[in-house]
Design a protein around this motif. Structure first.
Motif, PDB file in Angstrom:
ATOM      1  N   LEU A 222       0.813  -1.160   0.047  1.00 51.37           N
ATOM      2  CA  LEU A 222       0.167  -0.009  -0.030  1.00 51.37           C
ATOM      3  C   LEU A 222       0.746   1.081  -0.058  1.00 51.37           C
ATOM      4  O   LEU A 222       0.474   2.467  -0.565  1.00 51.37           O
ATOM      5  CB  LEU A 222      -0.913  -0.012   1.114  1.00 51.37           C
ATOM      6  N   HIS A 223       2.064   1.330   0.370  1.00 44.16           N
ATOM      7  CA  HIS A 223       2.723   2.398   0.731  1.00 44.16           C
ATOM      8  C   HIS A 223       3.672   2.440  -0.731  1.00 44.16           C
ATOM      9  O   HIS A 223       4.210   3.592  -1.302  1.00 44.16           O
ATOM     10  CB  HIS A 223       4.160   2.172   1.734  1.00 44.16           C
ATOM     11  N   ASN A 224       3.769   1.463  -1.662  1.00 47.97           N
ATOM     12  CA  ASN A 224       4.484   1.501  -2.749  1.00 47.97           C
ATOM     13  C   ASN A 224       3.630   2.286  -3.951  1.00 47.97           C
ATOM     14  O   ASN A 224       2.581   1.926  -4.154  1.00 47.97           O
ATOM     15  CB  ASN A 224       4.540  -0.001  -3.398  1.00 47.97           C
ATOM     16  N   PRO A 225       4.311   3.464  -4.339  1.00 46.02           N
ATOM     17  CA  PRO A 225       3.347   4.190  -5.476  1.00 46.02           C
ATOM     18  C   PRO A 225       3.202   3.431  -6.627  1.00 46.02           C
ATOM     19  O   PRO A 225       2.280   3.837  -7.685  1.00 46.02           O
ATOM     20  CB  PRO A 225       4.302   5.374  -5.702  1.00 46.02           C
ATOM     21  N   ALA A 226       3.925   2.328  -6.872  1.00 48.03           N
ATOM     22  CA  ALA A 226       3.713   1.526  -8.195  1.00 48.03           C
ATOM     23  C   ALA A 226       2.382   0.504  -8.104  1.00 48.03           C
ATOM     24  O   ALA A 226       2.095   0.002  -9.167  1.00 48.03           O
ATOM     25  CB  ALA A 226       4.964   0.661  -8.555  1.00 48.03           C
ATOM     26  N   THR A 227       2.108   0.278  -7.017  1.00 48.17           N
ATOM     27  CA  THR A 227       0.786  -0.709  -6.667  1.00 48.17           C
ATOM     28  C   THR A 227      -0.278   0.126  -7.463  1.00 48.17           C
ATOM     29  O   THR A 227      -0.806   1.240  -7.117  1.00 48.17           O
ATOM     30  CB  THR A 227       0.520  -0.900  -5.280  1.00 48.17           C
ATOM     31  N   PRO A 228      -1.005  -0.718  -8.219  1.00 48.24           N
ATOM     32  CA  PRO A 228      -2.256   0.052  -9.070  1.00 48.24           C
ATOM     33  C   PRO A 228      -3.401   0.686  -8.151  1.00 48.24           C
ATOM     34  O   PRO A 228      -3.664   0.098  -7.018  1.00 48.24           O
ATOM     35  CB  PRO A 228      -2.740  -1.081  -9.662  1.00 48.24           C
ATOM     36  N   ALA A 229      -3.793   1.799  -8.642  1.00 50.39           N
ATOM     37  CA  ALA A 229      -4.888   2.316  -7.650  1.00 50.39           C
ATOM     38  C   ALA A 229      -6.128   1.669  -7.542  1.00 50.39           C
ATOM     39  O   ALA A 229      -6.546   1.603  -6.445  1.00 50.39           O
ATOM     40  CB  ALA A 229      -5.254   3.903  -8.279  1.00 50.39           C
ATOM     41  N   GLU A 230      -6.352   0.854  -8.497  1.00 53.39           N
ATOM     42  CA  GLU A 230      -7.705   0.226  -8.122  1.00 53.39           C
ATOM     43  C   GLU A 230      -7.614  -1.132  -7.147  1.00 53.39           C
ATOM     44  O   GLU A 230      -8.404  -1.552  -6.613  1.00 53.39           O
ATOM     45  CB  GLU A 230      -7.987  -0.449  -9.710  1.00 53.39           C
ATOM     46  N   ALA A 231      -6.295  -1.574  -6.890  1.00 50.77           N
ATOM     47  CA  ALA A 231      -5.744  -2.552  -5.881  1.00 50.77           C
ATOM     48  C   ALA A 231      -5.869  -2.118  -4.614  1.00 50.77           C
ATOM     49  O   ALA A 231      -6.225  -2.659  -3.646  1.00 50.77           O
ATOM     50  CB  ALA A 231      -4.494  -3.453  -6.285  1.00 50.77           C
ATOM     51  N   VAL A 232      -5.729  -0.517  -4.725  1.00 55.19           N
ATOM     52  CA  VAL A 232      -5.225  -0.052  -3.147  1.00 55.19           C
ATOM     53  C   VAL A 232      -6.676   0.607  -2.756  1.00 55.19           C
ATOM     54  O   VAL A 232      -6.849   0.548  -1.428  1.00 55.19           O
ATOM     55  CB  VAL A 232      -4.157   1.167  -3.541  1.00 55.19           C
ATOM     56  N   ALA A 249      -2.063   9.813   1.512  1.00 57.55           N
ATOM     57  CA  ALA A 249      -1.147  10.316   0.752  1.00 57.55           C
ATOM     58  C   ALA A 249      -1.193  10.066  -0.672  1.00 57.55           C
ATOM     59  O   ALA A 249      -0.324  10.892  -1.456  1.00 57.55           O
ATOM     60  CB  ALA A 249       0.154  10.137   1.500  1.00 57.55           C
ATOM     61  N   ARG A 250      -1.774   9.225  -1.202  1.00 56.84           N
ATOM     62  CA  ARG A 250      -1.782   8.733  -2.868  1.00 56.84           C
ATOM     63  C   ARG A 250      -2.473   9.864  -3.350  1.00 56.84           C
ATOM     64  O   ARG A 250      -3.528  10.468  -3.161  1.00 56.84           O
ATOM     65  CB  ARG A 250      -2.143   7.498  -3.054  1.00 56.84           C
ATOM     66  N   ARG A 251      -1.896   9.834  -4.629  1.00 52.63           N
ATOM     67  CA  ARG A 251      -2.525  11.121  -5.704  1.00 52.63           C
ATOM     68  C   ARG A 251      -3.267  10.559  -6.721  1.00 52.63           C
ATOM     69  O   ARG A 251      -3.497  11.455  -7.610  1.00 52.63           O
ATOM     70  CB  ARG A 251      -1.403  12.038  -5.948  1.00 52.63           C
ATOM     71  N   ASP A 252      -3.604   9.161  -6.796  1.00 57.25           N
ATOM     72  CA  ASP A 252      -3.907   8.701  -7.887  1.00 57.25           C
ATOM     73  C   ASP A 252      -5.320   7.913  -7.843  1.00 57.25           C
ATOM     74  O   ASP A 252      -5.797   7.105  -8.519  1.00 57.25           O
ATOM     75  CB  ASP A 252      -2.926   7.886  -8.617  1.00 57.25           C
ATOM     76  N   LEU A 253      -6.028   8.353  -6.425  1.00 55.92           N
ATOM     77  CA  LEU A 253      -6.865   7.379  -5.997  1.00 55.92           C
ATOM     78  C   LEU A 253      -8.382   7.984  -6.675  1.00 55.92           C
ATOM     79  O   LEU A 253      -8.515   9.221  -6.966  1.00 55.92           O
ATOM     80  CB  LEU A 253      -7.144   7.124  -4.709  1.00 55.92           C
ATOM     81  N   PRO A 254      -9.518   7.246  -6.657  1.00 53.33           N
ATOM     82  CA  PRO A 254     -10.806   7.895  -7.323  1.00 53.33           C
ATOM     83  C   PRO A 254     -11.398   8.829  -6.218  1.00 53.33           C
ATOM     84  O   PRO A 254     -10.991   8.680  -4.865  1.00 53.33           O
ATOM     85  CB  PRO A 254     -11.599   6.809  -7.455  1.00 53.33           C
ATOM     86  N   PRO A 255     -12.116   9.914  -6.598  1.00 46.25           N
ATOM     87  CA  PRO A 255     -12.823  10.790  -5.749  1.00 46.25           C
ATOM     88  C   PRO A 255     -13.347   9.962  -4.619  1.00 46.25           C
ATOM     89  O   PRO A 255     -13.606  10.393  -3.318  1.00 46.25           O
ATOM     90  CB  PRO A 255     -13.617  11.640  -6.489  1.00 46.25           C
ATOM     91  N   ASN A 276      -2.970  16.796   0.953  1.00 43.95           N
ATOM     92  CA  ASN A 276      -3.003  16.009  -0.501  1.00 43.95           C
ATOM     93  C   ASN A 276      -3.665  16.831  -1.688  1.00 43.95           C
ATOM     94  O   ASN A 276      -4.688  16.995  -1.579  1.00 43.95           O
ATOM     95  CB  ASN A 276      -3.810  14.778  -0.389  1.00 43.95           C
ATOM     96  N   PRO A 277      -2.887  17.261  -2.446  1.00 46.50           N
ATOM     97  CA  PRO A 277      -3.123  18.194  -3.644  1.00 46.50           C
ATOM     98  C   PRO A 277      -4.131  17.533  -4.377  1.00 46.50           C
ATOM     99  O   PRO A 277      -4.437  18.130  -5.376  1.00 46.50           O
ATOM    100  CB  PRO A 277      -1.888  18.403  -4.239  1.00 46.50           C
ATOM    101  N   ALA A 278      -4.287  16.066  -4.312  1.00 48.64           N
ATOM    102  CA  ALA A 278      -5.318  15.331  -5.399  1.00 48.64           C
ATOM    103  C   ALA A 278      -6.567  15.387  -4.877  1.00 48.64           C
ATOM    104  O   ALA A 278      -7.440  15.278  -5.689  1.00 48.64           O
ATOM    105  CB  ALA A 278      -4.786  13.797  -5.414  1.00 48.64           C
ATOM    106  N   ILE A 279      -6.980  15.878  -3.660  1.00 48.94           N
ATOM    107  CA  ILE A 279      -8.250  16.015  -3.083  1.00 48.94           C
ATOM    108  C   ILE A 279      -8.998  17.132  -4.002  1.00 48.94           C
ATOM    109  O   ILE A 279      -8.510  18.093  -4.319  1.00 48.94           O
ATOM    110  CB  ILE A 279      -8.301  15.968  -1.639  1.00 48.94           C
ATOM    111  N   GLY A 280     -10.317  16.910  -4.028  1.00 44.95           N
ATOM    112  CA  GLY A 280     -11.068  17.800  -4.697  1.00 44.95           C
ATOM    113  C   GLY A 280     -11.650  18.832  -4.093  1.00 44.95           C
ATOM    114  O   GLY A 280     -11.598  18.866  -2.710  1.00 44.95           O
ATOM    115  N   ASP A 281     -12.411  19.877  -4.334  1.00 45.69           N
ATOM    116  CA  ASP A 281     -13.069  21.026  -3.469  1.00 45.69           C
ATOM    117  C   ASP A 281     -14.036  20.590  -2.367  1.00 45.69           C
ATOM    118  O   ASP A 281     -13.993  20.907  -1.491  1.00 45.69           O
ATOM    119  CB  ASP A 281     -13.414  21.842  -4.566  1.00 45.69           C
TER     120      ASP A 281
END
Length: 503
Positions: A222-232, A249-255, A276-281
Motif C-alpha cells: 500500500l505504501h508502494n506508489p507502483a501498486t495500482p490504484a484499483e488494487a489500493v 497520501a496517494r495522488r491517483d485514487l478515485p474521488p 494531499n493536492p489530489a483531493i477535490g474541492d
C-alpha cells in the motif's frame, strides 16, 4: 578534550600541519568530523581509518586505496556508490559473514550473476534485501516466493510490476505454510513483533507471526506508489489503521476513495489527506470544518486549497511561520487583494512571503497590527529607518523578526541585542547574523543557546573565543574551537602530542 578536537576538526582555518597532527591523534568521532573537511587531501584521507566508510561514500577514497579482504566494510561502501569493481561483488557474494552478503544485496546495479548468487543464498534476510531492489522481471518471479519476508520486500520494491504488486495485495500473497520464522520455530525478532505505535485491531488481530507478516506485506504494497490504484482503493475502509494511512497520501485514487478517507475516525489520516493536492474541492470543504486543529492546519498547507477557504481558515488556525504553498503561488492580483484584507490574519499570510513588491512590503511594515508587522519584518530590502520604526511601534513583539532581517545593520543588531527585556529568539538570530559585530555578539553570550551560536562567529574577539574554550559550557567550547578566528597558537596548544591518544 574530545569536544575541543571535534571543534578543531571542523575549523576551516586549521593549518595543514595541524590537520596532519589531528589525524594522528583522532578518535572515531573526531575522525568523522575530519572526513567532512573540504581540504582533506587524498593522501590524508587514506589515513583517517576510523572514517574510511564515510570517506568512501564521499568519493575521497577509490578502489585503488582499498584491500577488500582487509576492509570489506569500505569495499561495500564503494560498491554501494558504484565505484567498486565487479570482482569485489563476486567475492563478497560468497563471503562467510552474513551481514556482508546482506549489505551487498542492497547495492545497486549488481552484475546478473552476483544477483543470482544472492537470490540463492541460504539466509532469508539476504534474499529479502536483494528483492527490495531487484529489477522488474526478477521481482515478478519473487512475488511467489515461499517466504513471506521475501514477498514483503517485493511489495516494497517500486520496480516491481504493478500486476505483481496487485497479486500480493489481493490476498494471493498471504503467508505460506512454510518458509517464514513462525513455521521455522524462530523466536520473534524486533522486526517481527506487533507494532507499538499502530493499532491492528479489530482486524487483523495479533495472533502470531503469520498474521503480522501478512499485515506488513499488505502495508508495504500500500505504501508502494507502483501498486495500482484499483488494487489500493478497497483498503480505504479497512479495519486496520496502518493499512488505511498510506492511502491518504496517494495522488491517483478515485474521488470516492478520498471521500471515504475524509470520514476516517483517525485525525492523523484526515490530516494526511488534507495536505494531499489530489483531493477535490468537495473534500476540502468537508475538512475545513474538521474538529481537529491539526487537520485544518494541514489543509492550509494544501497547494490547491481555494483562497476563500484558506482565508476563512486563517483566523482560527495556527498555520506556522513559513509561507503557505497557496500563498507562495498567488498571482500579483491575489497578493494585492490579500494584503488589502480587513482581516489582519489574512494580511499576515501574505506578509510571510519574501518576494513582495517594494510598495506592498513597505505598506505591510507600516501595518498597525503587530503580528502583520512582525511577519514582514525579516523581509529583505526593508531600510534601516523602517526597521527602527517597526521596533519603536511594536517593541518586543517584532524584535526577533527584525533581528532575522538579512539587511539589519551592525548598529541596529547591537541595539536589539541590548533590548530590555532581552528577547531570546532575537539573540539567537543575532548570534548567527552575517552583519553582527563584536558589540552585538558579546551581548548574546548571556543566553545559553545564543552563546553556542555566537561562539562560532568569526567577528567575536579572539580573546573571547579563547576564554570560551576553557569555559564550563562544552557546546560553546566546541563551537569556539571551530571558530576560524581562533588564533593558530591556541589551536596548536589544544592538540596533544602525536603519540598521545585524545581523551
Amino acid at each position: 578534550m574530545n569536544h575541543l578536537l571535534r571543534g578543531l576538526a571542523a575549523n576551516e582555518n586549521l593549518p595543514p600541519a595541524l590537520v596532519d597532527r589531528l589525524i594522528a591523534v583522532a578518535d572515531e568521532e573526531t575522525a568523522d568530523c575530519l572526513a567532512t573537511r573540504a581540504d582533506l587531501s587524498h593522501a590524508l584521507a587514506g589515513r583517517v581509518e576510523e572514517s574510511a566508510v564515510r570517506l568512501a561514500y564521499e568519493g575521497r577514497l577509490t578502489a585503488a586505496d582499498i584491500d577488500p579482504r582487509a576492509r570489506p566494510d569500505v569495499a561495500l561502501a564503494l560498491l554501494d556508490t558504484g565505484a567498486g569493481p565487479a570482482a569485489w561483488a563476486r567475492r563478497l557474494a560468497v563471503d562467510p559473514v552474513v551481514e556482508h552478503r546482506e549489505k551487498l544485496a542492497a547495492c545497486p546495479d549488481l552484475p546478473p550473476d552476483v544477483l543470482d548468487t544472492l537470490l540463492a543464498d541460504p539466509e532469508t534476510q539476504v534474499v529479502a534485501e536483494a528483492a527490495l531492489s531487484a529489477p522488474a522481471h526478477v521481482a515478478a518471479r519473487l512475488a511467489a516466493h515461499p517466504c513471506t519476508e521475501v514477498r514483503r520486500a517485493v511489495a516494497a520494491n517500486e520496480a516491481a510490476p504493478p500486476s505483481a504488486l496487485a497479486f500480493l495485495l489481493n490476498g494471493c500473497g498471504s503467508p505460506a505454510t512454510h518458509g517464514c520464522p513462525a513455521c521455522e520455530g524462530e523466536p520473534p525478532s524486533p522486526d517481527h513483533g506487533p507494532p507499538h505505535d499502530h493499532d491492528l485491531t479489530p482486524a487483523p488481530s495479533w495472533d502470531g507471526l503469520h498474521t503480522y507478516a501478512a499485515h506488513e506485506l499488505l502495508r508495504a504494497a500500500l505504501h508502494n506508489p507502483a501498486t495500482p490504484a484499483e488494487a489500493v482503493s478497497p483498503f480505504a475502509d479497512h479495519p486496520s489503521r496502518p493499512l488505511r494511512w498510506p492511502l491518504a497520501a496517494r495522488r491517483d485514487l478515485p474521488p470516492k476513495t478520498y471521500e471515504t478517507l475524509a470520514r476516517d475516525p483517525v485525525p492523523g489520516i484526515r490530516a494526511e489527506l488534507a495536505e494531499n493536492p489530489a483531493i477535490g474541492d468537495d473534500v476540502i470543504r468537508t475538512l475545513v470544518d474538521d474538529a481537529c486543529h491539526d487537520v485544518r492546519r494541514a489543509l492550509a498547507r494544501n497547494p490547491r486549497i481555494p483562497l476563500d477557504v484558506l482565508t476563512g481558515l486563517a483566523t482560527g488556525t495556527r498555520t506556522g511561520a513559513a509561507p503557505l504553498p497557496r500563498i507562495a503561488s498567488a498571482s500579483p492580483t491575489e497578493v494585492a487583494a490579500l494584503a488589502g484584507s480587513a482581516d489582519p490574519a489574512v494580511r499576515m499570510l501574505v506578509a510571510r512571503r519574501r518576494d513582495l513588491p517594494a510598495g506592498l512590503r513597505d505598506a505591510l511594515a507600516a501595518d498597525p497590527d503587530a503580528k502583520v508587522a512582525g511577519a514582514v519584518a525579516p523581509h529583505p530590502g526593508l531600510a534601516e529607518p523602517r526597521l527602527r520604526d517597526l521596533a519603536r511601534r511594536h517593541g518586543v513583539r517584532v524584535v526577533a523578526g527584525i533581528a532575522a532581517n538579512p539587511d539589519a545593520t551592525p548598529a541596529l543588531l547591537a541595539e536589539l541585542a541590548r533590548h530590555r527585556p532581552p528577547v531570546r529568539k532575537a539573540l539567537r538570530a543575532i548570534a548567527g547574523h552575517a552583519n553582527a559585530t563584536a558589540p552585538a555578539l558579546l551581548a548574546c553570550l548571556d543566553d545559553p543557546e545564543a552563546r553556542v551560536v555566537a561562539a562560532g562567529h568569526p567577528a567575536l574577539p579572539a580573546e573571547v573565543i579563547t576564554a570560551l574554550i576553557t569555559g564550563a559550557d562544552l557546546r560553546s567550547a566546541e563551537a569556539a574551537a571551530a571558530n576560524p578566528s581562533l588564533p593558530h597558537t591556541v589551536m596548536t596548544e589544544l592538540l596533544p602530542p602525536a603519540s598521545a591518544p585524545c581523551g
